[in-house]
Design a protein around this motif. Structure first.
Motif, short mmCIF file in Angstrom:
data_model
loop_
_atom_site.label_atom_id
_atom_site.label_comp_id
_atom_site.label_asym_id
_atom_site.label_seq_id
_atom_site.Cartn_x
_atom_site.Cartn_y
_atom_site.Cartn_z
N PHE A 1 0.83 -1.20 0.00
CA PHE A 1 0.00 0.00 0.00
C PHE A 1 0.86 1.25 0.00
O PHE A 1 1.81 1.37 0.75
N GLY A 2 0.48 2.23 -0.85
CA GLY A 2 1.04 3.57 -0.81
C GLY A 2 2.48 3.65 -1.28
O GLY A 2 3.09 2.67 -1.71
N GLY A 3 3.00 4.88 -1.23
CA GLY A 3 4.36 5.12 -1.66
C GLY A 3 4.79 6.52 -1.29
O GLY A 3 4.31 7.11 -0.31
N VAL A 4 5.67 7.10 -2.11
CA VAL A 4 6.27 8.38 -1.79
C VAL A 4 5.30 9.55 -1.93
O VAL A 4 5.63 10.68 -1.54
N ARG A 5 4.12 9.33 -2.50
CA ARG A 5 3.11 10.40 -2.56
C ARG A 5 2.00 10.18 -1.52
O ARG A 5 1.57 11.12 -0.85
N THR A 6 1.57 8.93 -1.38
CA THR A 6 0.44 8.65 -0.49
C THR A 6 0.77 8.95 0.97
O THR A 6 -0.03 9.59 1.68
N TYR A 7 1.92 8.52 1.41
CA TYR A 7 2.25 8.69 2.82
C TYR A 7 2.44 10.16 3.20
O TYR A 7 1.93 10.60 4.25
N PRO A 8 3.16 10.96 2.43
CA PRO A 8 3.20 12.39 2.77
C PRO A 8 1.81 13.03 2.79
O PRO A 8 1.54 13.90 3.62
N LEU A 9 0.92 12.62 1.88
CA LEU A 9 -0.44 13.18 1.89
C LEU A 9 -1.18 12.81 3.18
O LEU A 9 -1.87 13.65 3.77
N ILE A 10 -1.02 11.58 3.63
CA ILE A 10 -1.67 11.17 4.88
C ILE A 10 -1.09 11.95 6.07
O ILE A 10 -1.81 12.39 6.97
N LEU B 1 0.19 14.97 5.94
CA LEU B 1 -0.34 16.33 5.85
C LEU B 1 -1.79 16.40 6.30
O LEU B 1 -2.22 17.39 6.93
N ILE B 2 -2.58 15.36 6.00
CA ILE B 2 -3.98 15.34 6.47
C ILE B 2 -4.01 15.32 7.99
O ILE B 2 -4.80 16.03 8.63
N PRO C 1 -12.53 16.13 16.71
CA PRO C 1 -12.35 16.28 15.25
C PRO C 1 -11.14 15.50 14.74
O PRO C 1 -11.19 14.92 13.64
N LEU C 2 -10.07 15.49 15.52
CA LEU C 2 -8.88 14.75 15.11
C LEU C 2 -9.17 13.25 15.03
O LEU C 2 -8.71 12.56 14.12
N THR C 3 -10.00 12.77 15.97
CA THR C 3 -10.37 11.35 15.96
C THR C 3 -11.25 11.02 14.77
O THR C 3 -11.11 9.96 14.14
N LEU C 4 -12.18 11.94 14.44
CA LEU C 4 -13.04 11.71 13.27
C LEU C 4 -12.20 11.63 11.99
O LEU C 4 -12.46 10.81 11.11
N GLY C 5 -11.19 12.49 11.87
CA GLY C 5 -10.30 12.42 10.73
C GLY C 5 -9.55 11.10 10.68
O GLY C 5 -9.37 10.51 9.60
N PHE C 6 -9.15 10.62 11.83
CA PHE C 6 -8.46 9.33 11.92
C PHE C 6 -9.38 8.21 11.43
O PHE C 6 -8.96 7.32 10.69
N VAL C 7 -10.65 8.27 11.84
CA VAL C 7 -11.62 7.24 11.43
C VAL C 7 -11.84 7.27 9.92
O VAL C 7 -11.93 6.22 9.27
N VAL C 8 -11.93 8.48 9.35
CA VAL C 8 -12.13 8.59 7.90
C VAL C 8 -10.94 8.00 7.15
O VAL C 8 -11.11 7.23 6.18
N VAL C 9 -9.72 8.33 7.56
CA VAL C 9 -8.53 7.77 6.92
C VAL C 9 -8.52 6.25 7.08
O VAL C 9 -8.21 5.50 6.13
N THR D 1 1.38 7.27 10.19
CA THR D 1 1.76 8.51 9.50
C THR D 1 0.78 9.63 9.80
O THR D 1 1.17 10.80 9.97
N TYR D 2 -0.51 9.31 9.85
CA TYR D 2 -1.52 10.31 10.22
C TYR D 2 -1.22 10.87 11.61
O TYR D 2 -1.28 12.09 11.84
N LEU D 3 -0.88 9.98 12.54
CA LEU D 3 -0.59 10.43 13.90
C LEU D 3 0.69 11.25 13.96
O LEU D 3 0.80 12.17 14.78
N ILE D 4 1.64 10.94 13.09
CA ILE D 4 2.88 11.73 13.06
C ILE D 4 2.58 13.17 12.71
O ILE D 4 3.13 14.11 13.31
N GLY D 5 1.69 13.39 11.75
CA GLY D 5 1.31 14.75 11.41
C GLY D 5 0.68 15.48 12.58
O GLY D 5 1.00 16.66 12.84
N ALA D 6 -0.20 14.80 13.34
CA ALA D 6 -0.83 15.43 14.50
C ALA D 6 0.19 15.72 15.59
O ALA D 6 0.12 16.77 16.26
N LEU D 7 1.14 14.82 15.80
CA LEU D 7 2.16 15.03 16.83
C LEU D 7 3.05 16.21 16.51
O LEU D 7 3.44 16.98 17.40
N VAL D 8 3.39 16.38 15.25
CA VAL D 8 4.24 17.52 14.85
C VAL D 8 3.51 18.83 15.12
O VAL D 8 4.10 19.81 15.59
N PHE D 9 2.19 18.88 14.83
CA PHE D 9 1.45 20.10 15.10
C PHE D 9 1.50 20.45 16.59
O PHE D 9 1.58 21.63 16.95
#
Length: 419
Positions: A40-49, A51-52, A66-74, A103-111
């Motif tokens: 699954f995924g690659g050098v485009r999909t993971y950065p997009l996730i 960023l989401i 809201p962050l949890t709802l985004g997690f559920v959608v992904v 990867t989704y959680l990494i974006g939230a942690l950086v914020f």
């Protein structure tokens, strides 16, 4: 994190998210090129996730819902991808989808500026993904009993230990926390040697068995090597190995003193180091002239697993008994009583007695008396091991072992003049 002056903080955070998620995507991309068409995924999909995840954390203002709802959608999109993978391949792993959620959680942690946690999560994910073959091979080699052993150690160290009171109790001022900490430390050191013996079994020789056995218990190693010498017909080899096991004993005791009574170690580190060096070098030189041991006679043996609950509880009871005996001897018989007790206790395993000494000094026993008692116990233990080797081993090997260990015991008493 210190942000550069020429960039807004948000821009720096976005760059960090892109970098970390790109690394995960790069690993997945390589998996595709290495023959896994369903990765699954690659050098485009993971950065997009990533960023989401960052954008959802920014838009939610730090609120969890809201962050949890985004997690559920992904996660829902990833579930669709996994179903497609199952339809196409029939049997498929879910590692790629799980790394995408990370990867989704990494974006939230950086914020939230949890940069260390985000980086650690990235590195851990990359290691788990990259070492797939090695980890699966390791899992196939692990004995189910080893999993139980790790569980028992966690029970000893992470469940029981924090529940115990860290205060002196009763007539003998026994600290339950310190007592169990001693049990955990001794069991962990012994288990390290136990694992080494299992790993090298049937793949190495007598001297390595002596080193590993000495770290476990030099008394047990001496008995095992002496019995092996009856069949081996290499007396100098086995006598030297037995001496080396006793040299390791001094290093083992030094580790325990460093952990539980550094003041005692300051008095004994030089004698311990000198005695260990003399025994290891002397044993190696003695064994070096021996002819090679016959095939299969490698001195191997399987001692009892020191992390078994029964073994740990037995050591705890022995430790408490030695602690009480040491304090009674110090209180009613003075230094001469402590020295006599040290000589008697040296006949068996000296760990419980010496660990009891560490808990009695300097509150109930002067440092010079404690240091002398430890040297006497170790010397007495060497004499006892020499007798065991002479009684259980081949005649020539046992005689040489007795002579070498008596010499080591005599050298071990010399520091009494200044400690």
């Amino acid at each position: 994190m210190i942000y550069p002056d020429w960039l807004p903080p948000e821009a720096t955070q976005v760059i960090v998210v892109l970098f970390l998620s790109f690394l995960l995507g790069l690993e997945r991309e390589e998996r595709k090129h290495n023959g896994d068409p369903y990765a699954f995924g690659g050098v485009r999909t993971y950065p997009l996730i990533g960023l989401i995840g960052y954008a959802m954390a920014a838009l939610s203002g730090g609120e969890l819902l809201p962050l949890t709802l985004g997690f559920v959608v992904v996660a829902a999109f990833l579930l669709l991808s996994y179903w497609h993978k199952l339809d196409a391949a029939g049997l498929a792993g879910i590692t790629g989808q799980m790394s995408a959620l990370a990867t989704y959680l990494i974006g939230a942690l950086v914020f939230r500026e949890l940069f260390w946690l985000a980086t650690t999560l990235t590195v851990a994910s990359l290691l788990l993904l990259e070492f797939k073959s090695g980890l699966e091979s390791l899992a196939r080699r692990i004995d189910p009993a080893d999993i139980l052993t790790v569980t028992q150690f966690l029970l000893l160290a992470a469940v029981i230990l924090p529940l115990l009171p860290n205060a002196p109790l009763g007539r003998f001022h026994v600290n339950p926390f310190q007592t169990w900490l001693v049990v955990v430390a001794v069991s962990a050191v012994s288990y390290g040697s136990y694992l080494l013996q299992r790993l090298r079994q049937d793949h190495s020789g007598v001297l390595l068995a002596a080193l590993a056995g000495g770290a476990y218990s030099s008394t047990v190693a001496t008995v095992a090597l002496a019995r092996r010498s009856v069949e081996a017909g290499a007396p100098r080899l086995y006598a030297g190995a037995i001496l080396m096991a006793s040299g390791i004993m001094y290093l083992r005791l030094g580790v325990f003193l460093a952990l539980f009574n550094p003041a005692l170690l300051q008095r004994l580190w030089l004698p311990f180091l000198a005695l260990a060096a003399a025994a290891l070098l002397g044993g190696w030189l003695w064994a070096k002239s021996a002819r090679a041991a016959p095939a299969g006679q490698n001195g191997g043996y399987r001692p009892r697993n020191p992390l078994e609950l029964g073994a740990a509880l037995l050591f705890a009871l022995m430790f408490l008994a030695m602690l009480a005996a040491t304090r009674l001897a110090s209180q009613y018989l003075g230094s001469s009583g402590v020295y006599a007790l040290a000589a008697v206790m040296g006949v068996s395993d000296v760990d419980p007695f010496i660990m009891g000494i560490t808990q009695s000094t300097p509150a109930l026993m002067p440092l010079p008396v404690a240091a002398s008692a430890i040297l006497i116990a170790a010397a007495a233990n060497n004499i006892a091991k020499g007798i065991y080797a002479r009684a259980l081993g081949a005649r020539e090997a046992g005689g040489q072992s007795l002579l070498l260990l008596l010499t080591l015991a005599g050298l071990g008493l010399l520091p009494l003049a200044w400690v």
